[in-house]
Enzyme design. Structure first.
Site, PDB file in Angstrom:
ATOM      1  CB  CYS A   1       8.707   5.996  11.482  1.00  0.00           C
ATOM      2  SG  CYS A   1       7.608   5.108  10.367  1.00  0.00           S
TER       3      CYS A   1
ATOM      4  CB  CYS B   1       8.911   8.396   8.533  1.00  0.00           C
ATOM      5  SG  CYS B   1       7.267   8.769   9.170  1.00  0.00           S
TER       6      CYS B   1
ATOM      7  CG  ASP C   1       7.781  -6.542   1.635  1.00  0.00           C
ATOM      8  OD1 ASP C   1       6.820  -6.150   2.326  1.00  0.00           O
ATOM      9  OD2 ASP C   1       8.729  -7.227   2.108  1.00  0.00           O
TER      10      ASP C   1
ATOM     11  CG  HIS D   1       4.203   8.409  11.473  1.00  0.00           C
ATOM     12  ND1 HIS D   1       4.936   7.268  11.215  1.00  0.00           N
ATOM     13  CD2 HIS D   1       3.483   8.153  12.590  1.00  0.00           C
ATOM     14  CE1 HIS D   1       4.691   6.377  12.163  1.00  0.00           C
ATOM     15  NE2 HIS D   1       3.802   6.887  13.011  1.00  0.00           N
TER      16      HIS D   1
ATOM     17  CG  ASN E   1      -0.939  -7.420   7.654  1.00  0.00           C
ATOM     18  OD1 ASN E   1      -1.960  -8.024   7.338  1.00  0.00           O
ATOM     19  ND2 ASN E   1       0.244  -7.728   7.150  1.00  0.00           N
TER      20      ASN E   1
ATOM     21  CB  THR F   1       6.154  -6.360  11.550  1.00  0.00           C
ATOM     22  OG1 THR F   1       6.251  -6.155  10.138  1.00  0.00           O
ATOM     23  CG2 THR F   1       5.612  -7.754  11.822  1.00  0.00           C
TER      24      THR F   1
ATOM     25  CG  HIS G   1       2.595  -1.135   5.519  1.00  0.00           C
ATOM     26  ND1 HIS G   1       2.790  -0.815   6.852  1.00  0.00           N
ATOM     27  CD2 HIS G   1       2.626  -2.482   5.442  1.00  0.00           C
ATOM     28  CE1 HIS G   1       2.938  -1.936   7.554  1.00  0.00           C
ATOM     29  NE2 HIS G   1       2.837  -2.960   6.717  1.00  0.00           N
TER      30      HIS G   1
ATOM     31  CG  HIS H   1       1.500  -5.956   2.475  1.00  0.00           C
ATOM     32  ND1 HIS H   1       2.775  -6.453   2.620  1.00  0.00           N
ATOM     33  CD2 HIS H   1       1.106  -5.574   3.719  1.00  0.00           C
ATOM     34  CE1 HIS H   1       3.135  -6.379   3.895  1.00  0.00           C
ATOM     35  NE2 HIS H   1       2.143  -5.854   4.582  1.00  0.00           N
TER      36      HIS H   1
END
Ligand code: 5GP
Ligand code: ZN
Length: 113
Positions: free
Chosen positions: A5, A8, A31, A47, A86, A94, A99, A101
């Site tokens: 990941c 991670c 980002d 995770h 998301n 994706t 997470h 943003h």
């Protein structure tokens, strides 16, 4: 920790990113493809695949509080900013590690595409 990941690996210092803020449960970094002058990702150290898999309110709260701290540190708390999570395919996720943003520094459109 999931070896494969991406987030991670970032959270555990295995990939070279500059952490811009952190607390007991979460870390924040920029980002790689910023969509606004301020575009920071806040992720739990542990995770968690997505919001749909979240079970720990203290952890989730720490992620959100770190997002607010990032907004203050980046100077957008007064002007305003957007926090986005998301989730899943239709949500446009994706990277499958939860997470938030933090987007700011310009006027953001609404509704999202
Ligand atoms: P999602 O589409 O899952 O909501 O957001 C994933 C975000 O991770 C995207 O905005 C993408 O630009 C960012 N991202 C993907 N790979 C990397 C990386 O290796 N480093 C950083 N800092 N961000 C990444
Ligand atoms: Zn992960």
């Amino acid at each position: 920790m999931t070896e494969t990941c991406l987030f991670c690996r970032i959270a555990h210092g295995e990939l070279p990113v500059t952490l811009i803020a952190q607390n007991d449960h979460a870390v924040a970094f920029r980002d790689i493809h910023p969509q606004a002058p301020v575009h920071v990702l806040v992720v739990p150290r542990r995770h968690v695949g997505s919001l749909a898999e979240a079970t720990d309110g203290a952890e989730l709260g720490a992620v959100l509080l770190l997002a607010a701290e990032v907004a203050r540190a980046e100077g957008v708390a007064e002007s305003g900013y957007r926090t986005v999570m998301n989730t899943g395919d239709d949500g446009g996720q994706t990277v499958h590690h939860l997470h938030v943003h933090v987007l700011g520094g310009r006027r953001l459109g609404w509704p999202p595409g």
